[in-house]
Write a protein that holds these residues in place. Structure first.
Motif, PDB file in Angstrom:
ATOM      1  N   THR A 143      -2.139   0.444  -6.129  1.00 16.19           N
ATOM      2  CA  THR A 143      -0.564   0.451  -6.350  1.00 16.19           C
ATOM      3  C   THR A 143      -0.348  -0.989  -7.372  1.00 16.19           C
ATOM      4  O   THR A 143       0.328  -1.026  -8.222  1.00 16.19           O
ATOM      5  N   SER A 201      -8.185  -0.529  -0.892  1.00 15.93           N
ATOM      6  CA  SER A 201      -8.207   0.665  -1.935  1.00 15.93           C
ATOM      7  C   SER A 201      -6.737   0.823  -2.168  1.00 15.93           C
ATOM      8  O   SER A 201      -6.327   1.162  -3.460  1.00 15.93           O
ATOM      9  N   ASP A 202      -5.804   1.366  -1.103  1.00 19.28           N
ATOM     10  CA  ASP A 202      -4.602   1.654  -1.635  1.00 19.28           C
ATOM     11  C   ASP A 202      -3.747   0.569  -1.924  1.00 19.28           C
ATOM     12  O   ASP A 202      -2.935   0.705  -3.185  1.00 19.28           O
ATOM     13  N   TRP A 233     -10.043   0.461   3.253  1.00 18.41           N
ATOM     14  CA  TRP A 233      -9.288   1.620   2.794  1.00 18.41           C
ATOM     15  C   TRP A 233      -7.718   1.036   2.523  1.00 18.41           C
ATOM     16  O   TRP A 233      -7.151   1.568   1.544  1.00 18.41           O
ATOM     17  N   ALA A 240       0.918  -1.375  -0.029  1.00 22.65           N
ATOM     18  CA  ALA A 240      -0.027   0.053   0.086  1.00 22.65           C
ATOM     19  C   ALA A 240       0.899   1.335  -0.109  1.00 22.65           C
ATOM     20  O   ALA A 240       0.349   2.399  -0.665  1.00 22.65           O
ATOM     21  N   ARG A 241       1.926   1.192   0.759  1.00 20.90           N
ATOM     22  CA  ARG A 241       2.795   2.322   0.760  1.00 20.90           C
ATOM     23  C   ARG A 241       3.641   2.510  -0.674  1.00 20.90           C
ATOM     24  O   ARG A 241       4.274   3.581  -0.880  1.00 20.90           O
TER      25      ARG A 241
END
Length: 466
Positions: free
Chosen positions: A180, A175-176, A172, A150-151
């Motif tokens: 990616t 979603s992230d 959430w 996610a990051r």
């Protein structure tokens, strides 16, 4: 002796707890649970001796805003319990060394305080998840914490291998993760949400990647399986193919190539790529051709790197690490604390950092460096003029207005078509007189670079004399 026995509870019901873990749990006098939210806890409580002191760490999740703070607080609580009682059992979901950050932190902290840490293995979530989606981990499955993906802006995975994203505990986060993954996988790529793998409540939800975050089917027992893309879709597949072509059982032509022999091929492939991009002036979408030509450019670079690998010069990892490190260093406004006011400021910083890099390498900084000899003559002229203007060695405005006839020919607001037409006609005129326009401009650029360098040396000498 002060000791903490870290016991894995497995991923699901009590019957997945190992015999060693069961003995440790039922013989404990002090039992600490990282979390009470686990499928086997309710049944486990019924089998524990009445005198066992039971602690949970769920309250620490409420007391701290960041996971790292929670984990640090859990470790300190465990250390304090061990120092007070001598020996405790600390139970965690799954396997103590798979996706369990507190185990690693506890091992580090225990050395500092003199507390022994023992690991009692348990079944991890990996086996039941892989079993649920029909994947053998030995086939190259990748297992990554969803928070790490996610990051990222691009998933740091091999798209030709199965991928399991663990601990997708909230919508959430899904979603992230989706955003990616979409940088490497198509929107319609099928993925599977795996809930409570290996338990009686196991549930599989298959859907397109673009719809991954549509729904509320996420909790601490949720993983996402991403199947591989079709064969030959990853960069590592290209590297393997190129290495095969260069191997003794490979292709005679490929085996004969050297860095020098591939120079012209690289130039040709770059030219064909530019031609494919330019063709979009006449077609709505030339993406297939651009994609193909980009592949040829990538092949040339990969082949040259493989040759260098065989010669013991460097490997692809060195190439990638070098350019990534350089990009991070030259973007302090993105990866550091430098503030910029706009593009001009970014470019000025870039030039300053490049000059500093040369100084650190013991090289003399030349503002006219970076104009590759093999560039086409027009691009060489453009880059040399740009660099000379930045260094104060050339006034491009004065140069552009030095020939009134040419200024009049171009008009007040020349566009690409007008400039292209004049260059076309100049090329025809040169051909008429037996002059190769490309060679003529290349020779003139070489001469002008020498003049500009002489001017710079004279200016430096004057400054030194002053």
């Amino acid at each position: 002796m002060q000791r903490i026995r870290v016991v894995g509870l497995g991923p699901g019901p009590l019957d997945q707890v190992t015999m060693a873990a069961w003995r440790a749990l039922t013989q404990a006098s002090i039992l600490a649970l990282r979390t009470d939210r686990h499928p086997c806890i309710e049944e486990l409580r019924a089998h524990l001796p009445a005198e066992v002191a039971l602690y949970t760490c769920d309250d620490l999740y409420e007391a701290h805003a960041r996971f790292e703070e929670v984990y640090a607080a859990i470790v300190e609580r465990l250390i304090a319990l061990a120092q007070r009682h001598g020996e405790i059992v600390y139970a965690v979901p799954g396997h103590p060394c798979v996706g369990e950050r507190t185990t690693a932190l506890l091992q580090q902290r225990s050395v500092e305080v003199g507390v022994e840490v023992e690991i009692v293995a348990g079944l991890s979530f990996i086996e039941p998840v892989c079993a649920a989606v029909g994947v053998d981990p030995m086939d190259g499955a990748q297992v990554i914490d969803a928070m790490l993906v996610a990051r990222q802006h691009h998933p740091m995975v091999d798209v030709n291998l199965p991928l399991v994203l663990a601990q997708v505990y909230a919508r959430w986060l899904a979603s992230d993760v989706k955003l990616t993954l979409l940088n490497a996988y198509p929107e319609e790529h099928p993925v599977t949400v795996v809930q409570a793998a290996g338990s009686a409540h196991q549930r599989l939800i298959s859907l397109p990647l673009a719809e991954l975050d549509h729904g509320e089917h996420f909790d601490h027992l949720t993983s996402v399986y991403v199947p591989p893309l079709p064969p030959h879709s990853s960069f590592t597949a290209l590297q393997e193919l190129v290495a095969h072509l260069r191997a003794p059982e490979g292709c005679p032509w490929d085996r004969e190539q050297t860095l020098a022999s591939l120079r012209s091929d690289l130039l040709d492939e770059c030219a064909e790529l530019l031609e494919a991009i330019d063709a979009e002036a006449f077609v709505d979408d030339n993406s297939p051709a651009i994609c193909e030509e980009l592949g040829d450019v990538l092949l040339s670079a990969t082949m040259m790197t493989q040759i260098a690998t065989e010669e013991g010069r460097f490997r692809m990892a060195d190439v990638v690490r070098g350019v990534v490190t350089k990009l991070i260093r030259r973007h302090p406004h993105v990866f550091g604390d430098v503030a910029v006011s706009g593009v001009d400021h970014v470019l000025a910083n870039w030039d300053a950092i490049k000059a500093q890099e040369k100084t650190e390498k013991g090289m003399q900084s030349d503002p006219l460096d970076g104009v590759a000899p093999a560039l086409p003559a027009l691009e060489k002229a453009r880059k040399l003029q740009s660099k000379a203007a930045k260094a104060g060695l050339l006034d491009r405005t004065a140069l552009a207005q030095a020939n009134p006839s040419l200024v009049a020919l171009l008009g007040d607001a020349p566009d690409e078509r007008r400039v292209g037409q004049i260059l076309w006609e100049l090329t025809a005129l040169a051909n008429l007189h037996g002059v190769n326009a490309e060679n003529a401009l290349r020779s003139y650029v070489v001469m002008m670079r020498k003049r500009l360098q002489d001017s710079q040396m004279q200016a430096n000498a004057s400054d030194s004399g002053a």
